[in-house]
Write an enzyme that holds these catalytic residues in place. Structure first.
Site, PDB file in Angstrom:
ATOM      1  CE  LYS A  73      -6.499   8.910   7.977  1.00 30.84           C
ATOM      2  NZ  LYS A  73      -7.113   7.796   8.726  1.00 30.84           N
ATOM      3  CE  LYS A  91      -3.117   2.689   3.050  1.00 26.75           C
ATOM      4  NZ  LYS A  91      -3.961   2.685   4.269  1.00 26.75           N
ATOM      5  CG  ASP A 131      -1.780   5.359   4.950  1.00 27.68           C
ATOM      6  OD1 ASP A 131      -1.594   4.309   5.586  1.00 27.68           O
ATOM      7  OD2 ASP A 131      -2.895   5.688   4.476  1.00 27.68           O
ATOM      8  NE  ARG A 149     -10.615  -1.222   4.132  1.00 32.60           N
ATOM      9  CZ  ARG A 149     -11.182  -1.379   5.323  1.00 32.60           C
ATOM     10  NH1 ARG A 149     -12.367  -1.982   5.432  1.00 32.60           N
ATOM     11  NH2 ARG A 149     -10.585  -0.962   6.420  1.00 32.60           N
ATOM     12  CG  ASP A 151      -5.507   7.979   4.620  1.00 27.25           C
ATOM     13  OD1 ASP A 151      -6.446   8.575   4.046  1.00 27.25           O
ATOM     14  OD2 ASP A 151      -5.662   6.988   5.369  1.00 27.25           O
ATOM     15  CG  ASP A 200      -9.862   7.549   6.770  1.00 21.03           C
ATOM     16  OD1 ASP A 200      -8.785   7.506   6.125  1.00 21.03           O
ATOM     17  OD2 ASP A 200      -9.923   7.795   7.986  1.00 21.03           O
ATOM     18  CD  GLU A 210      -6.618   5.236   2.562  1.00 20.35           C
ATOM     19  OE1 GLU A 210      -7.581   5.293   3.343  1.00 20.35           O
ATOM     20  OE2 GLU A 210      -5.447   5.071   2.954  1.00 20.35           O
TER      21      GLU A 210
END
Ligand code: BES
Ligand code: MN
Ligand code: ZN
Length: 510
Positions: A284, A272, A295, A358, A277, A354, A356
């Site tokens: 967030k 990933k 991230d 996956r 993010d 959020d 994201e």
């Protein structure tokens, strides 16, 4: 990378530097060179040890100032513990601890004397090499953005040491043993740099481009742009990046190192790579959001692993794939309720923008399987806050569809000290991902957040492909500091995956 620091090897007969470390086993057992120094300085080591009640306990240290007649200003004695009882990793950790002790002193060059007369599994040369790796890992720092380089209190200043000379009976043998260990340390430090780099500097395009540094090691690199991914139907990955001004990329690194005529199926590592993010429209809170520059810790682990495998010329075929995107809110951003189509053909209802990571992995996993028909796939992702609630900052979560693969990873975890704890995959979690409006939705509700995320990913794994998912949200950034990592970006997972490959997917004859 801290390539301004090097580890070299010299014979025991070479004169030690003014800052010198030596090793002592339990009960103050000294090697030949250490005994010689002790005798020459009228027993300064034995006397100081007695005065400080130093008994050679593993990783304990004492420092002797200006021992007589040695021409040494500071002599550091580091404990080895019981003779021959240490694992390879414990020697690496010891190397980190010794470098830490040396770094407390202002010196540009230091010596370490490895004159152990071992009865354990490791020769003095292997020990010297393992300690050298620990020193390389410990030395890493990320200080490129400090503009003031001097002054004792400056955070930028504590890297005076440029060279550690390891004195050992057969320096050439130690150097040979050090080569692959150094390659792995380089991979870890490469990954750390990527995680630490802020997102204004490291956007999705820049992250993808970083993989090109591996070409000099013999890795084939291919970078897919938005157009190419559109053509492949990667609506899931692409919807994450669509709110950002900076376009998404998929970087693929291929290392064909397996010897022999038959082409072996590769092991695939998927990472990933969310360079930042914000959460997107499901934005967030402000507190701690700066940490979301990390991230892409899964991508960094994959890139660092490929780096290590290639530099040490691993006898394996491996492919690393990293999905590079930025998750931003904007007029173009994906919305809660939007339905996107993944490369697998499955439709996904985006409930929370959020969740994201996956969405990125769904398409990269599918692409990896379709393109490379791999022997197995392992994905690494800073995927959920929930894994940190469950396991804290010491353990990453391991989900695996295959017990053999899980055991191989757990065994690599035990020998590297990069801790994994197995978490459940379960039909019940999978069911929580059913959507009212599409094939699957991207969140599973409040409970079991790490497990429902894994269940989502599993929908994008083909039946006969052994797969495992490592959620390193707690360990990739701001993880527990230790003897061999003092950095916010830990480069976590590189040593684990390297050991996994070395232990189970490489033939030992090179
Ligand atoms: N990148 C985060 C997970 C994360 C959080 C990593 C904190 C490191 C530190 C991930 O994309 C995320 O936001 N996950 C959500 C999922 C939720 C919306 C289902 C989470 O864990 O809260
Ligand atoms: Mn998120
Ligand atoms: Zn994320």
């Amino acid at each position: 990378m801290s390539d301004r620091f090097e580890v070299t090897f010299a014979p025991l007969s070479a004169d030690p530097e003014t800052v010198t470390a030596l090793l002592a086993g339990e009960g103050l057992e000294l090697g030949s060179k250490a005994r010689e120094l002790d005798t020459k300085s009228a027993g300064s080591v034995s006397k100081a040890a007695a005065a400080a009640d130093f008994k050679g306990k593993y990783k304990s240290t004492i420092e002797i100032l200006a021992p007589a007649k040695l021409g040494i200003d500071r002599l550091i004695v580091a404990g080895l513990g019981k003779d021959g009882a240490l694992s390879a990793q414990q020697y690496v950790d010891l190397g980190g601890a010794i470098l830490g002790a040396i770094q407390n002193r202002k010196t540009s060059t230091a010596s370490l004397i490895v004159d152990v007369e071992t009865s354990g599994d490791h020769s003095a040369e292997q020990i010297a090499a393992l300690i050298g790796q620990g020193a390389l890992l410990r030395h890493y720092n990320f200080k490129k953005y400090f503009t003031k380089k001097s002054g004792d209190d400056s955070a930028a200043d504590k890297d005076g040491i440029k060279k550690l000379i390891v004195h050992v009976a057969h320096p050439d043998k130690a150097k040979a043993a050090f080569h692959p260990l150094k390659a792995v340390a380089n991979g870890v430090n490469f990954a750390r740099d990527l995680v630490n780099e802020p997102a204004n500097v490291l956007g999705p395009v820049e992250l993808a481009e970083k993989t090109k540094a591996l070409e000099k090691l013999g890795v084939e690199v291919e970078i897919l742009d938005v157009k190419a991914m559109e053509k492949l139907g990667m609506g899931s990955l692409l919807c994450v990046g669509q709110g950002s001004a900076r376009p998404s990329r998929l970087a693929v690194m291929v290392w064909n190192g397996a010897k022999g005529s038959k082409k072996q199926k590769p092991v695939c590592f998927v990472g990933k790579g969310v360079v930042f993010d914000t959460g997107g429209i499901s934005i967030k809170g402000a507190a701690g959001m700066e940490d979301m520059k990390g991230d892409m810790g899964g991508a960094a682990a994959v890139i660092g692993t490929m780096y290590a495998l290639a530099e040490r010329k691993a006898n394996v075929n491996a492919v690393g794939l990293v999905g590079c995107v930025e998750n931003m809110p904007s007029g173009n951003a994906v919305r809660p309720g939007d339905i996107v189509k993944s490369m697998s053909g499955q439709t996904i209802e985006v409930i929370n923008t959020d969740a994201e990571g996956r969405l990125v992995l769904a398409d990269v996993l599918w692409y990896a399987q379709e393109t490379y028909k791999p022997k197995l796939v392992i994905d690494l992702a800073t995927l959920t806050g929930a894994i940190m609630i469950a396991l804290g900052k010491e353990y990453a979560g391991l989900f695996a569809s295959d017990d053999k693969l899980a055991d191989e990873l757990l065994s690599a975890s035990r020998s590297t000290g990069e801790k994994l704890w197995r978490m459940p995959l379960d039909k019940a979690f999978d069911k929580m991902m059913d959507s009212k409006n599409a094939d699957v939705k991207n969140t599973g509700g409040r409970w079991g957040g790490a497990a429902t995320a894994a269940a989502f990913l599993q929908r994008f794994v083909q039946k006969d492909v052994p797969w495992s998912h490592i959620d390193l949200a707690g360990t990739a950034m701001d993880g527990a500091r230790n003897d061999i990592n003092q950095s916010w970006g830990a480069g976590w997972g590189v040593r684990l995956l390297d050991r996994f490959v070395a232990g189970h997917y490489e033939k030992s004859e090179k």
